[in-house]
Design an enzyme around this catalytic site. Structure first.
Site, PDB file in Angstrom:
ATOM      1  N   VAL A 150       8.997  11.859  15.235  1.00 23.03           N
ATOM      2  CA  VAL A 150      10.113  11.381  14.400  1.00 23.03           C
ATOM      3  C   VAL A 150      10.023  11.945  12.987  1.00 23.03           C
ATOM      4  O   VAL A 150      10.994  12.504  12.454  1.00 23.03           O
ATOM      5  CB  VAL A 150      10.090   9.832  14.361  1.00 23.03           C
ATOM      6  CG1 VAL A 150      11.122   9.304  13.376  1.00 23.03           C
ATOM      7  CG2 VAL A 150      10.353   9.267  15.742  1.00 23.03           C
TER       8      VAL A 150
ATOM      9  N   SER B 158       6.464   8.540   2.313  1.00 20.04           N
ATOM     10  CA  SER B 158       7.056   7.252   2.665  1.00 20.04           C
ATOM     11  C   SER B 158       8.569   7.336   2.717  1.00 20.04           C
ATOM     12  O   SER B 158       9.180   8.126   2.003  1.00 20.04           O
ATOM     13  CB  SER B 158       6.659   6.171   1.673  1.00 20.04           C
ATOM     14  OG  SER B 158       7.347   4.974   1.995  1.00 20.04           O
TER      15      SER B 158
ATOM     16  N   LYS C 248      -0.764   6.012  -0.827  1.00 22.34           N
ATOM     17  CA  LYS C 248       0.158   5.728   0.293  1.00 22.34           C
ATOM     18  C   LYS C 248      -0.330   4.511   1.088  1.00 22.34           C
ATOM     19  O   LYS C 248       0.448   3.661   1.509  1.00 22.34           O
ATOM     20  CB  LYS C 248       0.284   6.957   1.213  1.00 22.34           C
ATOM     21  CG  LYS C 248       1.110   6.701   2.485  1.00 22.34           C
ATOM     22  CD  LYS C 248       2.517   6.277   2.158  1.00 22.34           C
ATOM     23  CE  LYS C 248       3.450   5.866   3.252  1.00 22.34           C
ATOM     24  NZ  LYS C 248       3.081   5.485   4.541  1.00 22.34           N
TER      25      LYS C 248
ATOM     26  N   HIS D  99       0.535   1.557  -0.925  1.00 26.47           N
ATOM     27  CA  HIS D  99       1.987   1.352  -0.780  1.00 26.47           C
ATOM     28  C   HIS D  99       2.255   0.530   0.479  1.00 26.47           C
ATOM     29  O   HIS D  99       3.037  -0.423   0.469  1.00 26.47           O
ATOM     30  CB  HIS D  99       2.677   2.732  -0.696  1.00 26.47           C
ATOM     31  CG  HIS D  99       4.067   2.697  -0.138  1.00 26.47           C
ATOM     32  ND1 HIS D  99       4.323   2.523   1.216  1.00 26.47           N
ATOM     33  CD2 HIS D  99       5.282   2.794  -0.733  1.00 26.47           C
ATOM     34  CE1 HIS D  99       5.634   2.514   1.417  1.00 26.47           C
ATOM     35  NE2 HIS D  99       6.231   2.688   0.249  1.00 26.47           N
ATOM     36  N   ASN D 100       1.591   0.894   1.568  1.00 25.26           N
ATOM     37  CA  ASN D 100       1.823   0.183   2.827  1.00 25.26           C
ATOM     38  C   ASN D 100       1.362  -1.269   2.762  1.00 25.26           C
ATOM     39  O   ASN D 100       1.955  -2.137   3.396  1.00 25.26           O
ATOM     40  CB  ASN D 100       1.115   0.908   3.980  1.00 25.26           C
ATOM     41  CG  ASN D 100       1.891   2.132   4.424  1.00 25.26           C
ATOM     42  OD1 ASN D 100       2.700   2.670   3.666  1.00 25.26           O
ATOM     43  ND2 ASN D 100       1.648   2.582   5.627  1.00 25.26           N
TER      44      ASN D 100
ATOM     45  N   GLU E 147       3.997  -3.075   1.151  1.00 23.94           N
ATOM     46  CA  GLU E 147       5.045  -3.182   2.188  1.00 23.94           C
ATOM     47  C   GLU E 147       4.749  -4.354   3.139  1.00 23.94           C
ATOM     48  O   GLU E 147       5.624  -5.180   3.414  1.00 23.94           O
ATOM     49  CB  GLU E 147       5.073  -1.843   2.937  1.00 23.94           C
ATOM     50  CG  GLU E 147       5.873  -1.763   4.212  1.00 23.94           C
ATOM     51  CD  GLU E 147       5.644  -0.403   4.910  1.00 23.94           C
ATOM     52  OE1 GLU E 147       5.847   0.652   4.275  1.00 23.94           O
ATOM     53  OE2 GLU E 147       5.248  -0.389   6.085  1.00 23.94           O
TER      54      GLU E 147
HETATM   55  C1  6PG Z   1       6.563   4.423   5.248  1.00 19.41           C
HETATM   56  C2  6PG Z   1       5.970   3.488   6.272  1.00 19.41           C
HETATM   57  C3  6PG Z   1       5.371   4.237   7.420  1.00 19.41           C
HETATM   58  C4  6PG Z   1       5.048   3.402   8.670  1.00 19.41           C
HETATM   59  C5  6PG Z   1       4.535   2.037   8.365  1.00 19.41           C
HETATM   60  C6  6PG Z   1       4.442   1.163   9.580  1.00 19.41           C
HETATM   61  O1  6PG Z   1       6.136   4.304   4.119  1.00 19.41           O
HETATM   62  O2  6PG Z   1       7.414   5.219   5.603  1.00 19.41           O
HETATM   63  O3  6PG Z   1       4.973   2.747   5.650  1.00 19.41           O
HETATM   64  O4  6PG Z   1       4.260   4.932   6.951  1.00 19.41           O
HETATM   65  O5  6PG Z   1       6.193   3.272   9.435  1.00 19.41           O
HETATM   66  O6  6PG Z   1       3.312   2.204   7.792  1.00 19.41           O
HETATM   67  O7  6PG Z   1       3.203   0.579   9.560  1.00 19.41           O
HETATM   68  P1  6PG Z   1       2.745  -0.498  10.579  1.00 19.41           P
HETATM   69  O8  6PG Z   1       2.963   0.085  11.945  1.00 19.41           O
HETATM   70  O9  6PG Z   1       1.305  -0.734  10.289  1.00 19.41           O
HETATM   71  O10 6PG Z   1       3.626  -1.673  10.338  1.00 19.41           O
END
Ligand code: 6PG
Length: 466
Positions: free
Chosen positions: A12, A133, A188, A191-192, A195
């Site tokens: 993707v 991201s 990064k 960042h997650n 998130e």
């Molecule tokens: C981003 C997202 C990407 C990923 C997530 C999902 O910044 O574009 O963070 O890197 O889709 O990290 O993470 P999980 O599968 O751990 O929820």
């Protein structure tokens, strides 16, 4: 004819990044491994599928792929973090020469990135850990890009990375060099973690509104919409609004989704990194453990907490808005502190203001808060960013306390909201209960304690059972 950039891995993210680069006028070589019956002619199929990839070159042979690139060769990997990255680097090396560049655009662990960097440095191959991201849409229309490694490596790639990145409200590109070594993948990862916690806070507020206040999806979406328009402008709130509105002939799609959360590794990695650094990462811990706990253990089957009476909770949506403001400020604060501390230890010299700008566009945590915080991040972090925020937090705190009290005897858990509240209390309380801990440690293990007003290094022992 040789091409400007090589892309390895056409999942993707790799596909969206390729389309983004092609639209921006870069010539591409696309490589995907061949796995009989599973991954065959992947690059060619992508080229057939997407008009903008029409002039890209397809490969399943790494040597031919590498030979098709202009020198110095620039190769962007979009692979699942872990062994696959090392494997492809090993396979690529025989076809590279000093001065070529490999960029790892996956969610690799920052220490793996540092090891790869050291290994490749000895062969004079540039290596860069690039945090990307924005998910699929971001990769396609403009992601946020956090580059780490050597500045020379960044210089080789800056032009095409900037072209593909999102643009901030200030007209800057959401792409920058954040620091040496694994700094790009480190930020990064953090960042997650932001998130994870922000997603969990929104989920908790949704549960309070839906189960506790008996609000329908459309009503909740309308409230979130109002908040987002007037105050937060947060991507994660925005997608939640869209999710709450999504209905088809079978009803709301949300009602068909199993309530068990999945996860990859970045949330756990942040928590582990924080713990190794003796840093309190309670927000990501609460969010992560909520995901784990959503896979409820069979041992608890049939048990349930006292259900709330059939009367809606006595809460105002404006109180919940204050809760959202409070908890996300704590969330951002904990993680900016982690970046500040780790950067200092690792010598990365990460500029927090730059990070704010990078995270204000293209990425999953983008929101107005990152623009608002930026002026306070010029030097070191102050308490909860700035006294102005401390005042705001103080006035929002009572809404958090009301929410926690109101939901205490219901089946609605508030792990992230409670974690933010607890952290705030611990950071601002005049005296903690840690003197009891110290006394207990000294009692059973003669570990010693510091006397009030004494020197930090002077430990005292008391003969408790004299
Ligand atoms: C981003 C997202 C990407 C990923 C997530 C999902 O910044 O574009 O963070 O890197 O889709 O990290 O993470 P999980 O599968 O751990 O929820």
């Amino acid at each position: 004819m040789k091409t400007a950039i090589g892309i390895i891995g056409l999942g993707v993210m790799g596909t969206s990044i390729s389309r983004n680069l092609a639209r921006n006028g870069f010539s591409l070589s696309l490589y995907n491994r061949f796995v009989k019956g599973v991954e065959e002619d992947v690059a060619q199929k992508k080229i057939n599928q997407y008009e903008e990839l029409e002039s890209a070159l397809p490969f399943e042979d790494l040597k031919l792929f590498a030979d098709s690139l202009t020198s110095p060769k620039k190769i962007l990997l979009n692979l699942t973090a872990g062994a696959a990255v090392d494997h492809i680097i090993d396979q690529l090396l025989p076809f590279l020469t000093p001065g070529d560049l490999i960029i790892d655009g996956g969610n690799s662990h920052f220490t793996d990135t540092e090891n790869r960097l050291n290994r490749l440095q000895s062969k004079q191959i540039f290596f860069m850990g690039l945090g990307i991201s924005g998910g699929e849409a971001g990769a396609l229309h403009g992601p946020s890009l956090m580059a780490g490694g050597s500045e020379d490596a960044y210089a080789l790639s800056e032009n095409f990375l900037k072209e593909m990145a999102a643009t901030t409200a200030e007209g800057e590109k959401a792409c920058d060099y954040v620091g040496s070594g694994g700094a790009g993948h480190f930020v990064k990862m953090v960042h997650n973690a932001i998130e994870y916690a922000e997603m969990q806070i929104i989920a908790e507020l949704f549960e309070v509104m839906h189960k506790g206040m008996r609000m329908g999806y459309a009503e909740i979406a309308a409230v979130f919409e109002q908040w987002n328009k007037n105050e937060f402008d947060a991507y994660l709130l925005d997608i939640t609004i869209k999710i709450l509105k999504t209905k088809d002939e079978k009803g709301y799609v949300l009602d068909r989704i199993l309530d068990k959360a999945s996860y990859n590794q970045t949330g756990s990695w942040t928590l582990i990194a924080g713990i190794k650094d003796f840093h309190s990462c309670s927000m990501v811990a609460a969010a992560l453990f909520s995901r784990f706990n959503s896979n409820r253990s069979k041992a608890f089957k049939g048990l349930s907490i006292t259900q709330q009476e059939d009367v809606p909770l006595k809460l105002e949506v404006d109180q919940l808005r204050a809760v959202f403001r409070f908890t996300r400020t704590v969330n951002h604060y904990q993680h900016f502190r982690l970046v500040e501390e780790m950067s200092e230890k690792a010598g990365w010299n990460i500029d927090l203001q730059k990070l704010c700008s990078l995270w204000s566009a293209g990425c999953i945590i983008k929101s107005k808060l990152l623009v608002q915080l930026s002026p306070f991040l010029e030097n070191r972090l102050g308490p909860f960013f700035d006294p102005q925020y401390l005042n705001q937090l103080n006035s929002d705190r009572s809404s958090v306390a009301t929410l926690i009290t109101e939901t205490a005897n219901t089946e609605i858990p508030l792990p992230c909201i409670s974690a933010a509240h607890t952290y705030y209390k611990q950071m601002t309380q005049r005296k903690s209960s840690a003197n009891i801990i110290q006394a207990q440690r000294d009692f059973f293990g003669a570990h010693g304690f510091q006397i009030i007003g004494g020197n930090p290094g002077d430990l005292h022992h008391y003969p408790w059972e004299r």
